[in-house]
Design a protein around this motif. Structure first.
Motif, PDB file in Angstrom:
ATOM      1  N   GLU A 192      -3.273   0.752   4.311  1.00  0.00           N
ATOM      2  CA  GLU A 192      -1.823   0.565   4.254  1.00  0.00           C
ATOM      3  C   GLU A 192      -1.297  -0.007   5.560  1.00  0.00           C
ATOM      4  O   GLU A 192      -0.452  -0.919   5.560  1.00  0.00           O
ATOM      5  N   ALA A 193      -1.774   0.519   6.684  1.00  0.00           N
ATOM      6  CA  ALA A 193      -1.323   0.037   7.990  1.00  0.00           C
ATOM      7  C   ALA A 193      -1.665  -1.430   8.176  1.00  0.00           C
ATOM      8  O   ALA A 193      -0.863  -2.213   8.700  1.00  0.00           O
ATOM      9  N   THR A 194      -2.853  -1.822   7.729  1.00  0.00           N
ATOM     10  CA  THR A 194      -3.279  -3.219   7.864  1.00  0.00           C
ATOM     11  C   THR A 194      -2.394  -4.147   7.048  1.00  0.00           C
ATOM     12  O   THR A 194      -1.945  -5.192   7.537  1.00  0.00           O
ATOM     13  N   ILE A 195      -2.113  -3.764   5.809  1.00  0.00           N
ATOM     14  CA  ILE A 195      -1.304  -4.628   4.936  1.00  0.00           C
ATOM     15  C   ILE A 195       0.143  -4.704   5.418  1.00  0.00           C
ATOM     16  O   ILE A 195       0.762  -5.775   5.421  1.00  0.00           O
ATOM     17  N   LEU A 196       0.697  -3.568   5.841  1.00  0.00           N
ATOM     18  CA  LEU A 196       2.099  -3.518   6.246  1.00  0.00           C
ATOM     19  C   LEU A 196       2.336  -4.036   7.658  1.00  0.00           C
ATOM     20  O   LEU A 196       3.478  -4.244   8.065  1.00  0.00           O
ATOM     21  N   GLY A 197       1.267  -4.208   8.420  1.00  0.00           N
ATOM     22  CA  GLY A 197       1.424  -4.700   9.788  1.00  0.00           C
ATOM     23  C   GLY A 197       1.989  -3.668  10.728  1.00  0.00           C
ATOM     24  O   GLY A 197       2.705  -4.000  11.675  1.00  0.00           O
ATOM     25  N   VAL A 198       1.647  -2.389  10.489  1.00  0.00           N
ATOM     26  CA  VAL A 198       2.078  -1.316  11.385  1.00  0.00           C
ATOM     27  C   VAL A 198       0.833  -0.695  12.019  1.00  0.00           C
ATOM     28  O   VAL A 198      -0.293  -0.971  11.626  1.00  0.00           O
ATOM     29  N   GLN A 199       1.062   0.145  13.014  1.00  0.00           N
ATOM     30  CA  GLN A 199      -0.049   0.773  13.694  1.00  0.00           C
ATOM     31  C   GLN A 199      -0.724   1.812  12.795  1.00  0.00           C
ATOM     32  O   GLN A 199      -0.099   2.404  11.918  1.00  0.00           O
ATOM     33  N   ARG A 200      -2.003   2.011  13.031  1.00  0.00           N
ATOM     34  CA  ARG A 200      -2.691   3.093  12.344  1.00  0.00           C
ATOM     35  C   ARG A 200      -2.017   4.413  12.705  1.00  0.00           C
ATOM     36  O   ARG A 200      -1.594   4.607  13.837  1.00  0.00           O
ATOM     37  N   SER A 201      -1.928   5.271  11.750  1.00  0.00           N
ATOM     38  CA  SER A 201      -1.284   6.579  11.892  1.00  0.00           C
ATOM     39  C   SER A 201       0.236   6.471  12.015  1.00  0.00           C
ATOM     40  O   SER A 201       0.899   7.439  12.364  1.00  0.00           O
ATOM     41  N   ALA A 202       0.810   5.289  11.728  1.00  0.00           N
ATOM     42  CA  ALA A 202       2.274   5.180  11.682  1.00  0.00           C
ATOM     43  C   ALA A 202       2.795   6.003  10.506  1.00  0.00           C
ATOM     44  O   ALA A 202       2.123   6.160   9.483  1.00  0.00           O
ATOM     45  N   PHE A 203       4.005   6.507  10.637  1.00  0.00           N
ATOM     46  CA  PHE A 203       4.587   7.292   9.559  1.00  0.00           C
ATOM     47  C   PHE A 203       5.084   6.388   8.438  1.00  0.00           C
ATOM     48  O   PHE A 203       5.648   5.314   8.687  1.00  0.00           O
ATOM     49  N   VAL A 204       4.859   6.839   7.214  1.00  0.00           N
ATOM     50  CA  VAL A 204       5.400   6.169   6.037  1.00  0.00           C
ATOM     51  C   VAL A 204       6.078   7.216   5.164  1.00  0.00           C
ATOM     52  O   VAL A 204       5.830   8.418   5.306  1.00  0.00           O
ATOM     53  N   THR A 205       6.953   6.749   4.291  1.00  0.00           N
ATOM     54  CA  THR A 205       7.518   7.617   3.264  1.00  0.00           C
ATOM     55  C   THR A 205       6.825   7.287   1.955  1.00  0.00           C
ATOM     56  O   THR A 205       6.833   6.137   1.510  1.00  0.00           O
ATOM     57  N   HIS A 206       6.190   8.280   1.365  1.00  0.00           N
ATOM     58  CA  HIS A 206       5.478   8.116   0.104  1.00  0.00           C
ATOM     59  C   HIS A 206       6.392   8.610  -1.011  1.00  0.00           C
ATOM     60  O   HIS A 206       6.775   9.784  -1.040  1.00  0.00           O
ATOM     61  N   ILE A 207       6.782   7.705  -1.912  1.00  0.00           N
ATOM     62  CA  ILE A 207       7.662   8.045  -3.024  1.00  0.00           C
ATOM     63  C   ILE A 207       6.845   8.056  -4.308  1.00  0.00           C
ATOM     64  O   ILE A 207       6.254   7.042  -4.687  1.00  0.00           O
ATOM     65  N   ARG A 208       6.814   9.204  -4.983  1.00  0.00           N
ATOM     66  CA  ARG A 208       6.200   9.292  -6.299  1.00  0.00           C
ATOM     67  C   ARG A 208       7.312   9.187  -7.332  1.00  0.00           C
ATOM     68  O   ARG A 208       8.129  10.095  -7.464  1.00  0.00           O
ATOM     69  N   ARG A 209       7.335   8.073  -8.036  1.00  0.00           N
ATOM     70  CA  ARG A 209       8.424   7.814  -8.992  1.00  0.00           C
ATOM     71  C   ARG A 209       7.858   7.769 -10.406  1.00  0.00           C
ATOM     72  O   ARG A 209       6.829   7.147 -10.654  1.00  0.00           O
ATOM     73  N   THR A 210       8.566   8.409 -11.336  1.00  0.00           N
ATOM     74  CA  THR A 210       8.167   8.370 -12.740  1.00  0.00           C
ATOM     75  C   THR A 210       9.378   8.046 -13.600  1.00  0.00           C
ATOM     76  O   THR A 210      10.435   8.668 -13.467  1.00  0.00           O
ATOM     77  N   TYR A 211       9.221   7.042 -14.484  1.00  0.00           N
ATOM     78  CA  TYR A 211      10.267   6.677 -15.440  1.00  0.00           C
ATOM     79  C   TYR A 211      10.033   7.422 -16.756  1.00  0.00           C
ATOM     80  O   TYR A 211       8.881   7.553 -17.221  1.00  0.00           O
ATOM     81  N   TYR A 212      11.135   7.865 -17.363  1.00  0.00           N
ATOM     82  CA  TYR A 212      11.061   8.598 -18.629  1.00  0.00           C
ATOM     83  C   TYR A 212      11.908   7.905 -19.694  1.00  0.00           C
ATOM     84  O   TYR A 212      13.013   7.408 -19.410  1.00  0.00           O
ATOM     85  N   SER A 213      11.406   7.929 -20.931  1.00  0.00           N
ATOM     86  CA  SER A 213      12.180   7.422 -22.058  1.00  0.00           C
ATOM     87  C   SER A 213      13.201   8.467 -22.485  1.00  0.00           C
ATOM     88  O   SER A 213      13.162   9.621 -22.031  1.00  0.00           O
ATOM     89  N   GLU A 214      14.094   8.101 -23.383  1.00  0.00           N
ATOM     90  CA  GLU A 214      15.164   9.014 -23.780  1.00  0.00           C
ATOM     91  C   GLU A 214      14.653  10.252 -24.503  1.00  0.00           C
ATOM     92  O   GLU A 214      15.346  11.270 -24.577  1.00  0.00           O
ATOM     93  N   ASP A 215      13.412  10.199 -25.017  1.00  0.00           N
ATOM     94  CA  ASP A 215      12.839  11.387 -25.648  1.00  0.00           C
ATOM     95  C   ASP A 215      12.001  12.215 -24.667  1.00  0.00           C
ATOM     96  O   ASP A 215      11.301  13.153 -25.063  1.00  0.00           O
ATOM     97  N   GLY A 216      12.091  11.876 -23.378  1.00  0.00           N
ATOM     98  CA  GLY A 216      11.419  12.654 -22.346  1.00  0.00           C
ATOM     99  C   GLY A 216       9.985  12.281 -22.072  1.00  0.00           C
ATOM    100  O   GLY A 216       9.294  12.967 -21.316  1.00  0.00           O
ATOM    101  N   ARG A 217       9.529  11.171 -22.625  1.00  0.00           N
ATOM    102  CA  ARG A 217       8.133  10.761 -22.436  1.00  0.00           C
ATOM    103  C   ARG A 217       7.989   9.911 -21.170  1.00  0.00           C
ATOM    104  O   ARG A 217       8.739   8.945 -20.985  1.00  0.00           O
ATOM    105  N   PRO A 218       7.042  10.237 -20.302  1.00  0.00           N
ATOM    106  CA  PRO A 218       6.802   9.366 -19.146  1.00  0.00           C
ATOM    107  C   PRO A 218       6.222   8.030 -19.604  1.00  0.00           C
ATOM    108  O   PRO A 218       5.262   8.004 -20.375  1.00  0.00           O
ATOM    109  N   VAL A 219       6.805   6.936 -19.144  1.00  0.00           N
ATOM    110  CA  VAL A 219       6.323   5.619 -19.551  1.00  0.00           C
ATOM    111  C   VAL A 219       5.722   4.828 -18.393  1.00  0.00           C
ATOM    112  O   VAL A 219       5.045   3.820 -18.612  1.00  0.00           O
ATOM    113  N   GLU A 220       5.978   5.270 -17.173  1.00  0.00           N
ATOM    114  CA  GLU A 220       5.391   4.618 -15.997  1.00  0.00           C
ATOM    115  C   GLU A 220       5.513   5.552 -14.811  1.00  0.00           C
ATOM    116  O   GLU A 220       6.497   6.287 -14.686  1.00  0.00           O
TER     117      GLU A 220
END
Length: 252
Positions: free
Chosen positions: A203-231
Protein backbone atom coordinates in the motif's frame (compact mmCIF):
# COMPACT_ATOMS: atom_id res chain seq x y z
CA UNK A 1 1.08 13.23 35.71
CA UNK A 2 3.18 10.80 33.67
CA UNK A 3 6.24 12.26 31.98
CA UNK A 4 6.12 12.52 28.20
CA UNK A 5 8.07 9.69 26.50
CA UNK A 6 11.48 10.94 25.26
CA UNK A 7 10.75 10.21 21.59
CA UNK A 8 7.60 12.37 21.70
CA UNK A 9 9.59 15.20 23.26
CA UNK A 10 12.20 14.90 20.48
CA UNK A 11 9.44 14.82 17.86
CA UNK A 12 8.03 18.06 19.30
CA UNK A 13 11.49 19.66 19.19
CA UNK A 14 11.93 18.66 15.55
CA UNK A 15 8.48 20.02 14.69
CA UNK A 16 9.43 23.33 16.29
CA UNK A 17 12.68 23.53 14.35
CA UNK A 18 10.77 22.76 11.15
CA UNK A 19 8.20 25.47 12.00
CA UNK A 20 11.12 27.89 12.50
CA UNK A 21 12.22 27.07 8.92
CA UNK A 22 15.58 25.76 10.05
CA UNK A 23 15.53 23.35 7.09
CA UNK A 24 14.13 23.90 3.59
CA UNK A 25 11.50 21.26 2.71
CA UNK A 26 12.74 18.77 0.13
CA UNK A 27 16.18 20.42 -0.05
CA UNK A 28 18.05 20.39 3.26
CA UNK A 29 18.98 17.12 4.89
CA UNK A 30 18.49 16.88 8.64
CA UNK A 31 21.59 16.37 10.79
CA UNK A 32 22.58 12.77 11.48
CA UNK A 33 20.84 10.85 14.24
CA UNK A 34 24.06 10.91 16.23
CA UNK A 35 24.20 14.71 16.03
CA UNK A 36 20.51 15.13 16.89
CA UNK A 37 20.87 12.70 19.77
CA UNK A 38 23.73 14.75 21.19
CA UNK A 39 21.81 18.02 20.76
CA UNK A 40 18.70 16.60 22.43
CA UNK A 41 20.49 14.67 25.15
CA UNK A 42 19.02 11.30 24.21
CA UNK A 43 20.09 8.06 22.54
CA UNK A 44 20.04 7.49 18.78
CA UNK A 45 17.17 5.00 19.11
CA UNK A 46 15.02 7.75 20.63
CA UNK A 47 15.77 10.00 17.65
CA UNK A 48 14.98 7.15 15.28
CA UNK A 49 11.55 6.62 16.90
CA UNK A 50 10.84 10.36 16.75
CA UNK A 51 11.76 10.49 13.05
CA UNK A 52 9.69 7.40 12.26
CA UNK A 53 6.69 9.05 13.91
CA UNK A 54 7.12 12.25 11.89
CA UNK A 55 7.63 10.25 8.69
CA UNK A 56 4.37 8.35 9.31
CA UNK A 57 2.62 11.72 9.77
CA UNK A 58 4.04 13.09 6.51
CA UNK A 59 6.22 15.71 8.22
CA UNK A 60 9.52 14.09 7.27
CA UNK A 61 10.56 11.79 4.45
CA UNK A 62 13.36 9.27 4.35
CA UNK A 63 15.44 8.83 1.21
CA UNK A 64 17.30 5.58 0.81
CA UNK A 65 21.04 6.14 0.92
CA UNK A 66 20.64 9.89 1.41
CA UNK A 67 19.09 10.64 4.79
CA UNK A 68 16.01 12.31 6.25
CA UNK A 69 14.45 15.51 4.89
CA UNK A 70 11.51 17.74 5.69
CA UNK A 71 8.71 16.59 3.42
CA UNK A 72 7.41 19.07 0.88
CA UNK A 73 3.80 19.99 1.65
CA UNK A 74 1.25 17.99 -0.33
CA UNK A 75 -2.24 19.35 -0.77
CA UNK A 76 -4.73 17.48 1.38
CA UNK A 77 -7.69 15.98 -0.43
CA UNK A 78 -11.20 15.85 0.95
CA UNK A 79 -13.21 12.67 0.60
CA UNK A 80 -16.89 13.27 1.32
CA UNK A 81 -19.04 10.40 2.56
CA UNK A 82 -22.62 11.39 1.83
CA UNK A 83 -25.88 9.83 0.70
CA UNK A 84 -26.27 12.72 -1.74
CA UNK A 85 -23.05 11.77 -3.56
CA UNK A 86 -24.43 8.25 -3.96
CA UNK A 87 -27.78 9.47 -5.27
CA UNK A 88 -26.28 11.83 -7.84
CA UNK A 89 -25.06 8.97 -10.01
CA UNK A 90 -21.59 8.34 -11.32
CA UNK A 91 -18.51 8.15 -9.13
CA UNK A 92 -18.42 9.84 -5.69
CA UNK A 93 -14.62 10.00 -5.99
CA UNK A 94 -14.85 11.84 -9.29
CA UNK A 95 -17.34 14.26 -7.71
CA UNK A 96 -14.98 14.89 -4.79
CA UNK A 97 -12.06 15.63 -7.10
CA UNK A 98 -14.17 17.85 -9.36
CA UNK A 99 -15.15 19.93 -6.31
CA UNK A 100 -11.42 20.47 -5.65
CA UNK A 101 -10.71 21.41 -9.26
CA UNK A 102 -8.92 18.13 -9.89
CA UNK A 103 -9.39 15.32 -12.38
CA UNK A 104 -10.48 12.12 -10.67
CA UNK A 105 -9.65 8.91 -12.51
CA UNK A 106 -8.89 5.33 -11.58
CA UNK A 107 -7.19 2.18 -12.75
CA UNK A 108 -8.68 -1.22 -12.05
CA UNK A 109 -8.16 -4.94 -12.37
CA UNK A 110 -11.10 -7.36 -12.17
CA UNK A 111 -10.94 -11.09 -11.45
CA UNK A 112 -14.16 -13.05 -11.90
CA UNK A 113 -15.13 -16.20 -9.98
CA UNK A 114 -12.77 -15.68 -7.04
CA UNK A 115 -13.59 -17.82 -3.95
CA UNK A 116 -14.60 -15.59 -1.04
CA UNK A 117 -12.23 -15.72 1.96
CA UNK A 118 -13.86 -16.16 5.36
CA UNK A 119 -13.99 -12.47 6.36
CA UNK A 120 -15.43 -11.36 3.02
CA UNK A 121 -17.97 -14.17 3.04
CA UNK A 122 -19.15 -13.09 6.49
CA UNK A 123 -19.59 -9.50 5.33
CA UNK A 124 -21.54 -10.60 2.24
CA UNK A 125 -23.67 -13.18 4.04
CA UNK A 126 -22.45 -16.02 1.81
CA UNK A 127 -20.52 -19.23 2.44
CA UNK A 128 -16.73 -19.22 2.52
CA UNK A 129 -15.50 -20.23 -0.91
CA UNK A 130 -18.59 -18.97 -2.77
CA UNK A 131 -17.60 -17.24 -5.98
CA UNK A 132 -17.22 -13.45 -6.16
CA UNK A 133 -16.18 -10.79 -8.63
CA UNK A 134 -13.17 -9.00 -7.13
CA UNK A 135 -11.97 -5.64 -8.44
CA UNK A 136 -8.87 -3.81 -7.21
CA UNK A 137 -8.86 -0.04 -7.74
CA UNK A 138 -6.20 2.65 -7.62
CA UNK A 139 -7.86 6.08 -7.51
CA UNK A 140 -5.90 9.03 -8.90
CA UNK A 141 -6.16 12.79 -8.36
CA UNK A 142 -4.60 14.57 -11.35
CA UNK A 143 -2.74 11.35 -12.04
CA UNK A 144 -1.36 10.94 -8.50
CA UNK A 145 -2.45 8.03 -6.26
CA UNK A 146 -5.03 9.15 -3.69
CA UNK A 147 -6.70 6.01 -2.35
CA UNK A 148 -7.03 2.27 -2.89
CA UNK A 149 -10.04 0.00 -2.84
CA UNK A 150 -10.75 -3.71 -3.26
CA UNK A 151 -14.38 -4.53 -4.08
CA UNK A 152 -16.14 -7.90 -3.75
CA UNK A 153 -19.54 -8.71 -5.30
CA UNK A 154 -21.30 -12.11 -5.04
CA UNK A 155 -21.12 -13.74 -8.45
CA UNK A 156 -24.57 -15.22 -7.89
CA UNK A 157 -26.11 -11.73 -8.06
CA UNK A 158 -24.62 -10.46 -11.32
CA UNK A 159 -23.74 -13.67 -13.22
CA UNK A 160 -25.12 -13.60 -16.75
CA UNK A 161 -26.07 -9.90 -16.59
CA UNK A 162 -24.65 -6.87 -18.38
CA UNK A 163 -23.17 -5.56 -15.10
CA UNK A 164 -21.19 -8.63 -14.07
CA UNK A 165 -17.94 -6.73 -14.64
CA UNK A 166 -17.86 -3.43 -12.68
CA UNK A 167 -15.46 -1.86 -15.17
CA UNK A 168 -16.69 -3.56 -18.33
CA UNK A 169 -19.76 -3.35 -20.55
CA UNK A 170 -22.18 -0.46 -21.16
CA UNK A 171 -22.40 0.48 -17.47
CA UNK A 172 -18.71 0.37 -16.66
CA UNK A 173 -17.59 2.71 -13.88
CA UNK A 174 -21.07 3.83 -12.87
CA UNK A 175 -20.82 2.63 -9.29
CA UNK A 176 -22.61 -0.07 -7.33
CA UNK A 177 -25.91 1.80 -6.84
CA UNK A 178 -26.46 2.56 -10.53
CA UNK A 179 -25.21 -0.81 -11.74
CA UNK A 180 -27.45 -2.80 -9.40
CA UNK A 181 -30.42 -0.68 -10.46
CA UNK A 182 -29.87 -1.90 -14.02
CA UNK A 183 -30.69 -5.46 -12.91
CA UNK A 184 -33.63 -4.51 -10.73
CA UNK A 185 -31.88 -4.31 -7.37
CA UNK A 186 -32.41 -1.17 -5.30
CA UNK A 187 -29.52 -0.31 -3.01
CA UNK A 188 -30.87 1.79 -0.18
CA UNK A 189 -28.07 2.03 2.38
CA UNK A 190 -24.44 1.36 3.16
CA UNK A 191 -22.57 0.67 6.38
CA UNK A 192 -18.99 1.84 6.93
CA UNK A 193 -16.56 0.86 9.67
CA UNK A 194 -13.36 2.93 10.04
CA UNK A 195 -10.11 1.69 11.50
CA UNK A 196 -6.76 3.51 11.72
CA UNK A 197 -3.76 1.31 11.03
CA UNK A 198 -0.31 1.28 9.44
CA UNK A 199 0.05 0.89 5.68
CA UNK A 200 1.34 -2.39 4.34
CA UNK A 201 4.51 -2.30 2.26
CA UNK A 202 2.47 -2.74 -0.94
CA UNK A 203 0.00 0.00 0.00
CA UNK A 204 2.79 2.43 0.89
CA UNK A 205 4.52 1.77 -2.43
CA UNK A 206 1.39 2.35 -4.50
CA UNK A 207 0.24 5.42 -2.56
CA UNK A 208 3.69 7.00 -2.49
CA UNK A 209 3.84 7.29 1.29
CA UNK A 210 6.43 6.08 3.76
CA UNK A 211 6.35 2.55 5.08
CA UNK A 212 4.43 2.40 8.33
CA UNK A 213 2.54 5.61 7.44
CA UNK A 214 -0.92 5.78 8.96
CA UNK A 215 -3.93 5.03 6.78
CA UNK A 216 -7.65 4.93 7.43
CA UNK A 217 -9.10 1.55 6.51
CA UNK A 218 -12.81 1.78 5.63
CA UNK A 219 -14.84 -1.42 5.44
CA UNK A 220 -17.92 -0.50 3.42
CA UNK A 221 -20.87 -2.74 2.58
CA UNK A 222 -23.83 -1.87 0.34
CA UNK A 223 -27.23 -3.40 1.10
CA UNK A 224 -30.32 -3.84 -1.05
CA UNK A 225 -33.74 -2.76 0.22
CA UNK A 226 -34.41 -6.30 1.45
CA UNK A 227 -31.27 -6.20 3.59
CA UNK A 228 -29.05 -8.33 1.37
CA UNK A 229 -25.38 -7.35 1.06
CA UNK A 230 -24.61 -6.79 -2.62
CA UNK A 231 -21.04 -5.47 -2.42
CA UNK A 232 -18.34 -4.99 0.18
CA UNK A 233 -15.07 -3.13 -0.17
CA UNK A 234 -11.89 -2.35 1.71
CA UNK A 235 -10.96 1.30 1.10
CA UNK A 236 -7.52 2.55 2.12
CA UNK A 237 -7.00 6.30 2.53
CA UNK A 238 -3.58 7.82 3.47
CA UNK A 239 -4.13 9.80 6.68
CA UNK A 240 -1.43 12.36 5.85
CA UNK A 241 -3.00 13.24 2.49
CA UNK A 242 -6.76 12.95 2.87
CA UNK A 243 -9.50 14.28 5.12
CA UNK A 244 -12.59 12.10 5.44
CA UNK A 245 -15.75 14.19 5.87
CA UNK A 246 -19.22 12.81 6.61
CA UNK A 247 -22.40 14.64 5.63
CA UNK A 248 -25.28 13.54 7.86
CA UNK A 249 -28.83 14.29 6.69
CA UNK A 250 -31.18 15.72 9.32
CA UNK A 251 -34.93 15.37 8.92
CA UNK A 252 -36.84 18.32 10.44
Amino acid sequence: MREQPPYLRVADLLRQRIANQEWTPGVDRLPSRAQLAQECGVGENVVRRAQELLISQGVLEGRTGSGTYVAEPRERLQMVRSQYREQSGGSPFRADMSALGKRGTWESRTDAKVPAPADIAARLGIAEGDLCVRTAYEFLADGKPAQLSTSWEPYSITAGTIVVLPEGGPHAGKGVVDRMAEIGITVNHAVEQLEPRLATTEEATILGVQRSAFVTHIRRTYYSEDGRPVETADIVVPAALCDIVYEIPITP
